[in-house]
Design an enzyme around this catalytic site. Structure first.
Site, PDB file in Angstrom:
ATOM      1  N   GLY A  74       2.244 -22.006  32.802  1.00 27.99           N
ATOM      2  CA  GLY A  74       3.202 -22.202  33.695  1.00 27.99           C
ATOM      3  C   GLY A  74       3.299 -20.912  34.507  1.00 27.99           C
ATOM      4  O   GLY A  74       2.366 -20.299  35.075  1.00 27.99           O
ATOM      5  N   GLU A 113      -2.034 -20.249  21.270  1.00 27.60           N
ATOM      6  CA  GLU A 113      -2.870 -21.284  21.451  1.00 27.60           C
ATOM      7  C   GLU A 113      -3.546 -21.832  20.276  1.00 27.60           C
ATOM      8  O   GLU A 113      -3.978 -20.941  19.566  1.00 27.60           O
ATOM      9  CB  GLU A 113      -3.875 -21.042  22.633  1.00 27.60           C
ATOM     10  N   TYR A 145      15.493 -19.300  35.385  1.00 26.20           N
ATOM     11  CA  TYR A 145      15.601 -20.599  36.246  1.00 26.20           C
ATOM     12  C   TYR A 145      17.234 -21.045  36.334  1.00 26.20           C
ATOM     13  O   TYR A 145      17.832 -20.801  35.294  1.00 26.20           O
ATOM     14  CB  TYR A 145      15.012 -21.835  35.595  1.00 26.20           C
ATOM     15  N   TYR A 184      21.025 -28.583  31.984  1.00 23.23           N
ATOM     16  CA  TYR A 184      20.368 -27.290  32.086  1.00 23.23           C
ATOM     17  C   TYR A 184      21.120 -26.150  32.175  1.00 23.23           C
ATOM     18  O   TYR A 184      21.595 -25.472  31.164  1.00 23.23           O
ATOM     19  CB  TYR A 184      19.466 -27.112  33.245  1.00 23.23           C
ATOM     20  N   LYS A 197      19.793 -18.444  29.279  1.00 22.10           N
ATOM     21  CA  LYS A 197      19.241 -17.891  30.236  1.00 22.10           C
ATOM     22  C   LYS A 197      20.485 -16.872  30.766  1.00 22.10           C
ATOM     23  O   LYS A 197      20.212 -15.926  31.358  1.00 22.10           O
ATOM     24  CB  LYS A 197      19.200 -19.019  31.393  1.00 22.10           C
ATOM     25  N   THR A 206       6.213 -28.157  34.424  1.00 20.37           N
ATOM     26  CA  THR A 206       5.431 -27.439  33.322  1.00 20.37           C
ATOM     27  C   THR A 206       5.466 -28.157  32.209  1.00 20.37           C
ATOM     28  O   THR A 206       6.312 -29.243  31.781  1.00 20.37           O
ATOM     29  CB  THR A 206       5.990 -26.143  33.327  1.00 20.37           C
TER      30      THR A 206
END
Length: 402
Positions: free
Chosen positions: A57, A80, A233, A243, A252, A284
């Site tokens: 992303g 990962e 965001y 959101y 956020k 994403t």
């Protein structure tokens, strides 16, 4: 050798394997999309940067744009999974290997660490590496960590984030694909209860970002003028209930409040600064898990077409502002706004009009579904132009070493 043909197998927006060749090509395409910087004096040292969440992303875009545009060296941290006999590695594993190859070609001394960015073990590992390999100073830190869970290193308490509205249940349209066919469905999400908000803020808010800054400052590793940016965001009023006004939005808000606190401290300590970077919408792995976001992004692309700014373009802009190539422009809350192209009145009005018209029968005329579906596949290295998906590909790609 472990070469095999990898076909896309998925459950909704989640794919079970990743394609190494497709991931490599995507990274190469992102690299090509970044403009070359102006020539720098030969004796000018490359800035040292730490990118947390470097493999996917906006964090991946920050890494690639930082390497090519800002000429960074330093450390990327991500989490990962390696390939196994049954499964490919995660897409981020292959993207990291591809990014490392391009970094080496560009002469950048970049190290990638694979592990839990929330842990103090990783913080110590990064601090030791900065001290031993990168001159004991850090110029930039980009914070782009998105995870469903976090364990507090001090207390051992495990927190889990949730995607819920606050105050009351929220019913909204969402986009799904069933046997490849797009469907518009109505879904209802129950409101946050108990300590849902506190748990989500503990995972996705600014606590870990601040802990990173404290840890590195205590080790004396922050350079004079050190700058840090956390990626955030806001999004559209159409998605606000789930959101920005929901549990994730509370996190956020905490992240942005943390930026203001850190900015004051860093300014006094080393003439440094901390900002949040509010990015625009993108497909994403995180965003596709949020109800209504997939529909919104498909409609947004239907309105904007090629004018939709991809993450690599936004993060190139961010690096230009952070390094002084262009002026740093902040809003009244001290945030860099890379989402202005998305939130103009005319764009949002056009998206809202299509949103209200959206039904299963009409969605193909209103949203750019071919683009959206391909973008989801590209998260895993599929649907990438120029890749022969009928050919066997090597999946045992090693983690990059330097």
């Amino acid at each position: 050798m472990s070469a095999r043909v990898i076909a896309p197998r998925n459950r909704g927006f989640l794919y079970l394997d990743s394609h190494p060749g497709g991931c490599q090509q995507l990274v190469a395409d992102m690299w090509q999309a970044v403009p070359h910087p102006a020539p720098a004096p030969e004796d000018q040292e490359r800035p040292v940067a730490l990118v947390l969440g470097s493999s996917a992303g906006y964090g991946l875009a920050a890494t690639i744009a930082g390497l090519k545009r800002a000429g960074i060296r330093g450390i990327g941290v991500c989490f990962e999974k390696a390939p196994t006999e049954r499964r490919s590695a995660t897409a981020g594993w292959y993207r990291t290997a591809a990014t490392a190859h391009l970094a080496r070609q560009a002469g950048a001394d970049m190290t990638w660490l694979n592990g839990d960015a929330f842990s103090d073990v990783m913080k110590d590992q990064v601090a030791d590496l900065l001290a031993q390999r990168y001159g004991g100073r850090l110029d930039y830190l980009i914070y782009s960590v998105a995870a469903p869970r976090r364990t507090d290193p001090d207390t051992g308490t495990a927190y889990a984030s949730v995607l819920k509205p606050i105050g009351k249940a929220h019913r909204t349209k969402t986009l799904v694909f069933e046997d490849g066919a797009p469907l518009i469905r109505e879904v209802e999400t129950d409101p946050a209860e108990g300590d849902d908000i506190e748990q989500t803020v503990a995972v996705m808010g600014g606590a870990d970002w601040e802990r990173w800054i404290d840890h590195l400052a205590d080790r004396g590793l922050l350079a004079d003028g050190f700058t840090t940016a956390a990626l955030s965001y806001i999004g559209s009023p159409l998605t606000a209930a789930i959101y920005r006004q929901g549990t994730i939005g509370a996190a956020k808000g905490h992240l942005e409040a943390t930026a203001r606190t850190l900015n004051e401290r860093l300014d006094k300590l080393i003439g440094g600064r901390a900002v949040t970077s509010v990015n625009g919408a993108a497909v994403t792995q995180s965003s596709t898990a949020i109800p209504s976001i997939a529909l919104y992004i498909g409609l947004l692309r239907g309105v904007l077409g090629e004018a939709l700014v991809p993450p690599i373009g936004q993060l190139t802009d961010l690096w230009d502002q952070l390094t002084g190539t262009t002026p740093l422009v902040l809003d009244d809350d001290g945030r860099v706004r890379l989402d202005t192209w998305e939130l103009t009145e005319d764009v949002q009005a056009a998206v809202a009009d299509r949103w209200h018209q959206a039904t299963t029968e009409r969605i193909s005329d209103l949203a750019d579904l071919d683009w959206f579906h391909a973008e989801v596949q590209r998260l895993y290295g599929f649907s990438v132009p120029g890749i022969d998906y009928n050919a066997a590909v090597e999946t045992e790609i090693p983690w990059p070493t330097t």
